[in-house]
Design a protein around this motif. Sequence first.
Motif, PDB file in Angstrom:
ATOM      1  N   ASP A  81      35.485  34.692  42.862  1.00 60.53           N
ATOM      2  CA  ASP A  81      35.229  33.266  42.992  1.00 60.53           C
ATOM      3  C   ASP A  81      35.676  32.582  41.705  1.00 60.53           C
ATOM      4  OD1 ASP A  81      33.982  33.785  45.453  1.00 60.53           O
ATOM      5  OD2 ASP A  81      32.035  34.055  44.483  1.00 60.53           O
ATOM      6  N   GLY A  82      35.762  31.255  41.762  1.00 54.51           N
ATOM      7  CA  GLY A  82      36.108  30.501  40.576  1.00 54.51           C
ATOM      8  C   GLY A  82      35.507  29.105  40.629  1.00 54.51           C
ATOM      9  N   GLU A 128      29.921  31.538  24.129  1.00 54.87           N
ATOM     10  CA  GLU A 128      31.129  32.297  23.795  1.00 54.87           C
ATOM     11  C   GLU A 128      31.887  32.755  25.029  1.00 54.87           C
ATOM     12  OE1 GLU A 128      28.786  36.578  23.241  1.00 54.87           O
ATOM     13  OE2 GLU A 128      29.674  35.563  21.513  1.00 54.87           O
ATOM     14  N   ASP A 129      31.245  32.740  26.199  1.00 59.73           N
ATOM     15  CA  ASP A 129      31.919  33.105  27.440  1.00 59.73           C
ATOM     16  C   ASP A 129      32.457  31.895  28.186  1.00 59.73           C
ATOM     17  OD1 ASP A 129      31.433  35.882  27.165  1.00 59.73           O
ATOM     18  OD2 ASP A 129      29.370  35.584  27.878  1.00 59.73           O
ATOM     19  N   GLY A 130      32.324  30.701  27.578  1.00 59.68           N
ATOM     20  CA  GLY A 130      32.860  29.497  28.194  1.00 59.68           C
ATOM     21  C   GLY A 130      31.924  28.792  29.137  1.00 59.68           C
ATOM     22  N   HIS A 131      30.672  29.247  29.242  1.00 59.49           N
ATOM     23  CA  HIS A 131      29.715  28.639  30.163  1.00 59.49           C
ATOM     24  C   HIS A 131      28.905  27.560  29.463  1.00 59.49           C
ATOM     25  CE1 HIS A 131      30.317  31.501  33.461  1.00 59.49           C
ATOM     26  NE2 HIS A 131      30.435  32.429  32.539  1.00 59.49           N
ATOM     27  N   LEU A 132      28.664  26.458  30.177  1.00 62.04           N
ATOM     28  CA  LEU A 132      27.750  25.441  29.679  1.00 62.04           C
ATOM     29  C   LEU A 132      26.352  26.030  29.729  1.00 62.04           C
ATOM     30  CD1 LEU A 132      27.613  22.502  28.685  1.00 62.04           C
ATOM     31  CD2 LEU A 132      27.134  21.829  31.050  1.00 62.04           C
ATOM     32  N   ASP A 134      41.112  41.212  36.756  1.00 58.48           N
ATOM     33  CA  ASP A 134      40.949  42.489  37.447  1.00 58.48           C
ATOM     34  C   ASP A 134      39.500  42.742  37.825  1.00 58.48           C
ATOM     35  OD1 ASP A 134      43.653  43.226  37.442  1.00 58.48           O
ATOM     36  OD2 ASP A 134      43.507  43.975  35.397  1.00 58.48           O
ATOM     37  N   ASP A 135      38.598  41.905  37.327  1.00 54.15           N
ATOM     38  CA  ASP A 135      37.198  41.982  37.723  1.00 54.15           C
ATOM     39  C   ASP A 135      36.573  40.618  37.467  1.00 54.15           C
ATOM     40  OD1 ASP A 135      36.928  41.928  34.944  1.00 54.15           O
ATOM     41  OD2 ASP A 135      36.556  44.076  34.807  1.00 54.15           O
ATOM     42  N   ASN A 136      35.300  40.484  37.772  1.00 56.27           N
ATOM     43  CA  ASN A 136      34.636  39.197  37.621  1.00 56.27           C
ATOM     44  C   ASN A 136      34.435  38.860  36.154  1.00 56.27           C
ATOM     45  OD1 ASN A 136      33.132  40.668  40.221  1.00 56.27           O
ATOM     46  ND2 ASN A 136      33.861  38.610  40.609  1.00 56.27           N
ATOM     47  N   GLY A 137      34.648  37.583  35.819  1.00 53.51           N
ATOM     48  CA  GLY A 137      34.458  37.136  34.444  1.00 53.51           C
ATOM     49  C   GLY A 137      35.754  36.676  33.813  1.00 53.51           C
ATOM     50  N   GLY A 138      35.611  35.931  32.705  1.00 52.85           N
ATOM     51  CA  GLY A 138      36.764  35.405  32.004  1.00 52.85           C
ATOM     52  C   GLY A 138      37.151  34.028  32.522  1.00 52.85           C
ATOM     53  N   TRP A 139      38.249  33.502  31.995  1.00 59.08           N
ATOM     54  CA  TRP A 139      38.675  32.170  32.396  1.00 59.08           C
ATOM     55  C   TRP A 139      40.177  32.004  32.237  1.00 59.08           C
ATOM     56  CZ3 TRP A 139      35.736  32.843  27.882  1.00 59.08           C
ATOM     57  CH2 TRP A 139      36.394  32.587  26.678  1.00 59.08           C
ATOM     58  N   VAL A 196      39.459  27.180  34.302  1.00 61.87           N
ATOM     59  CA  VAL A 196      38.976  27.824  35.522  1.00 61.87           C
ATOM     60  C   VAL A 196      38.129  29.007  35.090  1.00 61.87           C
ATOM     61  CG1 VAL A 196      39.601  29.031  37.646  1.00 61.87           C
ATOM     62  CG2 VAL A 196      41.027  27.143  36.817  1.00 61.87           C
ATOM     63  N   MET A 197      36.892  29.039  35.544  1.00 58.84           N
ATOM     64  CA  MET A 197      35.982  30.130  35.202  1.00 58.84           C
ATOM     65  C   MET A 197      35.960  31.114  36.373  1.00 58.84           C
ATOM     66  SD  MET A 197      34.930  29.103  32.231  1.00 58.84           S
ATOM     67  CE  MET A 197      33.601  30.283  31.947  1.00 58.84           C
ATOM     68  N   TRP A 198      36.264  32.374  36.094  1.00 62.36           N
ATOM     69  CA  TRP A 198      36.234  33.395  37.141  1.00 62.36           C
ATOM     70  C   TRP A 198      34.833  33.978  37.230  1.00 62.36           C
ATOM     71  CZ3 TRP A 198      40.426  32.280  39.416  1.00 62.36           C
ATOM     72  CH2 TRP A 198      41.640  32.127  38.754  1.00 62.36           C
ATOM     73  N   CYS A 199      34.379  34.223  38.458  1.00 61.49           N
ATOM     74  CA  CYS A 199      33.046  34.796  38.617  1.00 61.49           C
ATOM     75  C   CYS A 199      32.981  35.600  39.903  1.00 61.49           C
ATOM     76  CB  CYS A 199      31.971  33.706  38.633  1.00 61.49           C
ATOM     77  SG  CYS A 199      32.197  32.448  39.890  1.00 61.49           S
TER      78      CYS A 199
END
Length: 259
Positions: free
Chosen positions: A4-5, A29-33, A100-105, A256-259
């Motif tokens: 998802d994103g 640090e992971d880009g999340h509010l 390649d997996d959930n997480g990151g942006w 874009v935040m990947w989740c």
Amino acid sequence: MGLDGFVYCRCWQDGLATPCPVGPVGFDEDGHLALLQPWEGNSAAHHTFYAWMSGDACPHPLMEQSSEGLSNWTGVRLFQQALRSAGKARFPTLAAGLPDDNGGWLSAEHAAAALAELDAFRGSRIADEVVLIDEATGREVMPHVEVHRGVFMFGPGWQAGVGPGGFFVVGTDVDPPVTLFRATRFTQRVMPDGRIEFVAEGMRAILATRPVGGHGLPPPERLAVRTRTRSADDFAYIVSPLRRLCAASVATGNPVMWC
């Protein structure tokens, strides 16, 4: 499970959100509010923050300008496979930016480049795809996924999958692994003890597993491996939501935040 994103709106950044009753608020640090306090000792404050964020902080649900379910992981891998087939060098942002997996942006700058690459992908020539089908209906049961070496079933001492040479069962409790079954056309049946019997001309294998291609439907009795033509239109399931996410990222300047 799948990919998802989402893209944050700019309400908090532009001072348009209602005041948060706790603080400090910022991007972690992971880009999340997030509430920039450790969870330990501050759980009540974190619950208050999430209630604010998911409530009346701004008109956007969870302060997200855009939120999309992209695909299950098989669908993601098939799209990545199609990008390589169409020419990986032509799509460097998509090739590197899809996780390649959930997480990151994916940064807004890269989202702009990804939009251009998605446009270019529309007219691309995609290599034919090997698929396992229900021979009676033509329904696609499972495609060949390169990064998985075609394997989509596992059990104690064996793996099974589909590839250019047909449906295969490989014994993995010996080194090197040995092919126990391989056929481009075969039948399957559920035996009285619940195991599945695969039969092709001169070959037979019995596995303790679920029928191939069931997934809530009556399992096919006759299966075959075929090659099917693919086009960029076959990947609209992931291209369309990717475009919406990237467009929102460019519009807001947020990743874009990947989740």
